[in-house]
Design a protein around this motif. Structure first.
Motif, PDB file in Angstrom:
ATOM      1  N   ALA A   1       5.762 -13.959   9.091  1.00 43.33           N
ATOM      2  CA  ALA A   1       5.053 -14.210  10.342  1.00 43.33           C
ATOM      3  C   ALA A   1       5.365 -13.146  11.380  1.00 43.33           C
ATOM      4  O   ALA A   1       4.481 -12.718  12.149  1.00 43.33           O
ATOM      5  N   LEU A   2       6.620 -12.710  11.414  1.00 43.21           N
ATOM      6  CA  LEU A   2       7.022 -11.660  12.358  1.00 43.21           C
ATOM      7  C   LEU A   2       6.196 -10.404  12.140  1.00 43.21           C
ATOM      8  O   LEU A   2       5.596  -9.856  13.071  1.00 43.21           O
ATOM      9  N   TRP A   3       6.123  -9.957  10.883  1.00 41.02           N
ATOM     10  CA  TRP A   3       5.396  -8.729  10.587  1.00 41.02           C
ATOM     11  C   TRP A   3       3.888  -8.912  10.719  1.00 41.02           C
ATOM     12  O   TRP A   3       3.182  -8.007  11.176  1.00 41.02           O
ATOM     13  N   ALA A   4       3.391 -10.070  10.315  1.00 43.62           N
ATOM     14  CA  ALA A   4       1.945 -10.311  10.402  1.00 43.62           C
ATOM     15  C   ALA A   4       1.459 -10.218  11.841  1.00 43.62           C
ATOM     16  O   ALA A   4       0.340  -9.760  12.100  1.00 43.62           O
ATOM     17  N   SER A   5       2.294 -10.620  12.787  1.00 41.47           N
ATOM     18  CA  SER A   5       1.881 -10.571  14.193  1.00 41.47           C
ATOM     19  C   SER A   5       1.763  -9.146  14.712  1.00 41.47           C
ATOM     20  O   SER A   5       1.165  -8.915  15.761  1.00 41.47           O
ATOM     21  N   THR A   6       2.306  -8.158  13.971  1.00 42.75           N
ATOM     22  CA  THR A   6       2.158  -6.749  14.360  1.00 42.75           C
ATOM     23  C   THR A   6       0.876  -6.133  13.808  1.00 42.75           C
ATOM     24  O   THR A   6       0.574  -4.981  14.100  1.00 42.75           O
ATOM     25  N   GLY A   7       0.149  -6.893  12.979  1.00 43.11           N
ATOM     26  CA  GLY A   7      -1.047  -6.363  12.328  1.00 43.11           C
ATOM     27  C   GLY A   7      -0.789  -5.787  10.962  1.00 43.11           C
ATOM     28  O   GLY A   7      -1.689  -5.209  10.348  1.00 43.11           O
ATOM     29  N   ALA A   8       0.454  -5.955  10.455  1.00 47.47           N
ATOM     30  CA  ALA A   8       0.796  -5.411   9.145  1.00 47.47           C
ATOM     31  C   ALA A   8       0.276  -6.302   8.028  1.00 47.47           C
ATOM     32  O   ALA A   8       0.004  -7.486   8.217  1.00 47.47           O
ATOM     33  N   VAL A   9       0.159  -5.717   6.835  1.00 46.65           N
ATOM     34  CA  VAL A   9      -0.189  -6.448   5.623  1.00 46.65           C
ATOM     35  C   VAL A   9       1.103  -6.651   4.838  1.00 46.65           C
ATOM     36  O   VAL A   9       1.731  -5.684   4.399  1.00 46.65           O
ATOM     37  N   VAL A  10       1.518  -7.898   4.684  1.00 47.44           N
ATOM     38  CA  VAL A  10       2.816  -8.201   4.083  1.00 47.44           C
ATOM     39  C   VAL A  10       2.657  -8.444   2.585  1.00 47.44           C
ATOM     40  O   VAL A  10       1.827  -9.243   2.154  1.00 47.44           O
ATOM     41  N   ARG A  11       3.464  -7.755   1.795  1.00 43.50           N
ATOM     42  CA  ARG A  11       3.421  -7.864   0.341  1.00 43.50           C
ATOM     43  C   ARG A  11       4.839  -8.110  -0.168  1.00 43.50           C
ATOM     44  O   ARG A  11       5.820  -7.852   0.535  1.00 43.50           O
ATOM     45  N   GLU A  12       4.962  -8.603  -1.398  1.00 48.85           N
ATOM     46  CA  GLU A  12       6.270  -8.886  -1.978  1.00 48.85           C
ATOM     47  C   GLU A  12       6.398  -8.245  -3.350  1.00 48.85           C
ATOM     48  O   GLU A  12       5.428  -8.147  -4.099  1.00 48.85           O
ATOM     49  N   MET A  13       7.623  -7.821  -3.675  1.00 50.54           N
ATOM     50  CA  MET A  13       7.950  -7.326  -5.004  1.00 50.54           C
ATOM     51  C   MET A  13       9.458  -7.429  -5.178  1.00 50.54           C
ATOM     52  O   MET A  13      10.191  -7.758  -4.239  1.00 50.54           O
ATOM     53  N   SER A  14       9.937  -7.140  -6.371  1.00 52.18           N
ATOM     54  CA  SER A  14      11.376  -7.194  -6.623  1.00 52.18           C
ATOM     55  C   SER A  14      12.059  -5.976  -6.002  1.00 52.18           C
ATOM     56  O   SER A  14      11.424  -4.920  -5.832  1.00 52.18           O
ATOM     57  N   PRO A  15      13.348  -6.080  -5.678  1.00 48.68           N
ATOM     58  CA  PRO A  15      14.061  -4.915  -5.138  1.00 48.68           C
ATOM     59  C   PRO A  15      14.029  -3.710  -6.081  1.00 48.68           C
ATOM     60  O   PRO A  15      13.802  -2.579  -5.644  1.00 48.68           O
ATOM     61  N   SER A  16      14.244  -3.950  -7.377  1.00 49.63           N
ATOM     62  CA  SER A  16      14.253  -2.822  -8.319  1.00 49.63           C
ATOM     63  C   SER A  16      12.868  -2.213  -8.476  1.00 49.63           C
ATOM     64  O   SER A  16      12.725  -0.981  -8.581  1.00 49.63           O
ATOM     65  N   GLY A  17      11.839  -3.062  -8.483  1.00 51.06           N
ATOM     66  CA  GLY A  17      10.474  -2.544  -8.555  1.00 51.06           C
ATOM     67  C   GLY A  17      10.138  -1.699  -7.343  1.00 51.06           C
ATOM     68  O   GLY A  17       9.505  -0.634  -7.460  1.00 51.06           O
ATOM     69  N   HIS A  18      10.571  -2.152  -6.173  1.00 51.59           N
ATOM     70  CA  HIS A  18      10.362  -1.380  -4.941  1.00 51.59           C
ATOM     71  C   HIS A  18      11.001   0.000  -5.055  1.00 51.59           C
ATOM     72  O   HIS A  18      10.377   1.017  -4.763  1.00 51.59           O
ATOM     73  N   ASP A  19      12.257   0.037  -5.482  1.00 47.29           N
ATOM     74  CA  ASP A  19      12.993   1.302  -5.499  1.00 47.29           C
ATOM     75  C   ASP A  19      12.413   2.282  -6.508  1.00 47.29           C
ATOM     76  O   ASP A  19      12.400   3.498  -6.280  1.00 47.29           O
ATOM     77  N   THR A  20      11.919   1.770  -7.627  1.00 44.57           N
ATOM     78  CA  THR A  20      11.292   2.633  -8.629  1.00 44.57           C
ATOM     79  C   THR A  20      10.015   3.264  -8.082  1.00 44.57           C
ATOM     80  O   THR A  20       9.783   4.477  -8.231  1.00 44.57           O
ATOM     81  N   ILE A  21       9.184   2.452  -7.452  1.00 53.14           N
ATOM     82  CA  ILE A  21       7.917   2.949  -6.915  1.00 53.14           C
ATOM     83  C   ILE A  21       8.147   3.969  -5.810  1.00 53.14           C
ATOM     84  O   ILE A  21       7.553   5.061  -5.807  1.00 53.14           O
ATOM     85  N   PHE A  22       9.033   3.644  -4.879  1.00 46.46           N
ATOM     86  CA  PHE A  22       9.165   4.521  -3.712  1.00 46.46           C
ATOM     87  C   PHE A  22      10.008   5.759  -3.987  1.00 46.46           C
ATOM     88  O   PHE A  22       9.914   6.745  -3.248  1.00 46.46           O
ATOM     89  N   ALA A  23      10.785   5.734  -5.067  1.00 37.85           N
ATOM     90  CA  ALA A  23      11.428   6.977  -5.495  1.00 37.85           C
ATOM     91  C   ALA A  23      10.372   8.011  -5.846  1.00 37.85           C
ATOM     92  O   ALA A  23      10.527   9.210  -5.561  1.00 37.85           O
ATOM     93  N   ALA A  24       9.265   7.551  -6.449  1.00 32.01           N
ATOM     94  CA  ALA A  24       8.208   8.458  -6.898  1.00 32.01           C
ATOM     95  C   ALA A  24       7.274   8.870  -5.769  1.00 32.01           C
ATOM     96  O   ALA A  24       6.935  10.054  -5.634  1.00 32.01           O
ATOM     97  N   VAL A  25       6.831   7.911  -4.958  1.00 28.09           N
ATOM     98  CA  VAL A  25       5.757   8.203  -4.003  1.00 28.09           C
ATOM     99  C   VAL A  25       6.252   8.526  -2.593  1.00 28.09           C
ATOM    100  O   VAL A  25       5.463   8.951  -1.752  1.00 28.09           O
ATOM    101  N   SER A  26       7.547   8.369  -2.339  1.00 29.43           N
ATOM    102  CA  SER A  26       8.068   8.657  -0.999  1.00 29.43           C
ATOM    103  C   SER A  26       9.323   9.525  -1.036  1.00 29.43           C
ATOM    104  O   SER A  26       9.372  10.585  -0.419  1.00 29.43           O
ATOM    105  N   HIS A  27      10.316   9.098  -1.778  1.00 29.97           N
ATOM    106  CA  HIS A  27      11.606   9.797  -1.738  1.00 29.97           C
ATOM    107  C   HIS A  27      11.522  11.172  -2.390  1.00 29.97           C
ATOM    108  O   HIS A  27      12.039  12.157  -1.851  1.00 29.97           O
ATOM    109  N   LEU A  28      10.879  11.263  -3.560  1.00 26.90           N
ATOM    110  CA  LEU A  28      10.727  12.566  -4.215  1.00 26.90           C
ATOM    111  C   LEU A  28       9.924  13.550  -3.368  1.00 26.90           C
ATOM    112  O   LEU A  28      10.350  14.709  -3.206  1.00 26.90           O
ATOM    113  N   PRO A  29       8.768  13.183  -2.801  1.00 26.49           N
ATOM    114  CA  PRO A  29       8.056  14.141  -1.954  1.00 26.49           C
ATOM    115  C   PRO A  29       8.897  14.673  -0.802  1.00 26.49           C
ATOM    116  O   PRO A  29       8.793  15.855  -0.456  1.00 26.49           O
TER     117      PRO A  29
END
Length: 293
Positions: A161-189
């Motif tokens: 609810a906190l984030w939704a009130s900012t206009g954000a789109v809130v999604r959920e995933m596992s911690p390990s899944g998050h870290d795998t994805i963002f290593a590729a699309v954010s941290h590596l770049p």
């Protein structure tokens, strides 16, 4: 009013505070930070309602605690707040890595760990500090929550609810899944951009190279202007996944090098075409979707 305590009133924490105020979401925002000057700047800019230095007092009647600091500072902050957390207080963070933080919270917070909801807003800029905060930073942007098996559903809903009130789109995933994805699309770049700029800057004739650098160089290296401290911490915190991504990238570079050495025009074009198609398809989806990274 609901009470939000924010550690780190910079781009991320400050933008959250401004977004909540713009939405008239009914939050009283108290800021806690390392530097008194930043807190005073945040007060002067109207980002926070109150600045606090005594954690025990600040945590009284707090509904939500947001830790919006570099990832290496999150565990020490959890240790500082743990003795003073009330039963109703929900704790969350905005760090760019999640598995390490979730594990640290389990050890540090004890019974209160069920009210810790790891989070990561996928929004940012190269600037930092209170003056960089923007009320619209999170509109139509993804915020990823990574609750664990034992996370209190009511705590997750409070952070949603906190984030939704900012206009954000809130999604959920596992911690390990998050870290795998963002290593590729954010941290590596970010690593690649920092590496290229550093390599060029170390050359004796670096000024000549930078003089002729244009839009391609600017676009590729834009993120190298980000906070070195923040990206040092992120890289080390997610080093296992990031090393795997570096290995994959180096394998692709080896293929490119081989094609160049052999004058293999067809091989180069095949790589370029696959990449161009994937990039254009992503851009099209990203433009037409209701959310953006």
């Amino acid at each position: 009013m609901k009470k939000l305590l924010v550690f780190g009133i910079g781009l991320i924490g400050g933008s959250l505070a401004l977004a909540l105020k713009a939405a008239n979401a009914g939050w009283h925002v108290t800021g806690v930070g390392r530097a008194g000057d930043s807190l005073q700047e945040a007060l002067a800019l109207g980002i926070i309602d109150e600045a606090a230095s005594d954690i025990a007092t600040a945590l009284q009647d707090a509904d939500v605690v947001m830790i919006a600091t570099p990832v290496a500072q999150i565990a020490p902050i959890l240790q500082r707040i743990a003795p003073y957390l009330e039963d109703k207080t929900v704790v969350t963070d905005a760090g760019s890595t999640k598995a390490d933080i979730a594990e640290q919270a389990q050890h540090i917070l004890g019974n209160a760990a069920s009210r810790f909801v790891p989070g990561h807003p996928i929004a940012g800029a190269e600037k930092s500090g209170p003056s960089a905060a923007q009320a619209t930073l999170y509109q139509n942007k993804n915020v990823v929550l990574t609750p664990g098996e034992h996370t209190d559903p009511a705590a997750v809903q409070a952070v949603r609810a906190l984030w939704a009130s900012t206009g954000a789109v809130v999604r959920e995933m596992s911690p390990s899944g998050h870290d795998t994805i963002f290593a590729a699309v954010s941290h590596l770049p970010h690593l690649l951009a920092f590496a290229l700029v550093d390599e060029l800057a170390a050359r004796p004739d670096a000024d000549q190279f930078f003089e002729f650098a244009a839009s391609g160089f600017r676009d590729f290296t834009r993120i190298a202007g980000s906070s070195p401290e923040m990206w040092r911490d992120i890289s080390l915190a997610n080093r296992t996944a990031l090393l795997q991504e570096l290995d994959r990238y180096q394998a692709t570079l080896a293929d490119l090098r081989q094609s160049l050495e052999q004058g293999d025009a067809a091989g180069l074009q095949a790589i370029f075409e696959r990449a161009s198609h994937a990039r254009n398809a992503w851009a099209k989806r990203n433009t037409s979707a209701s959310w953006k990274n």
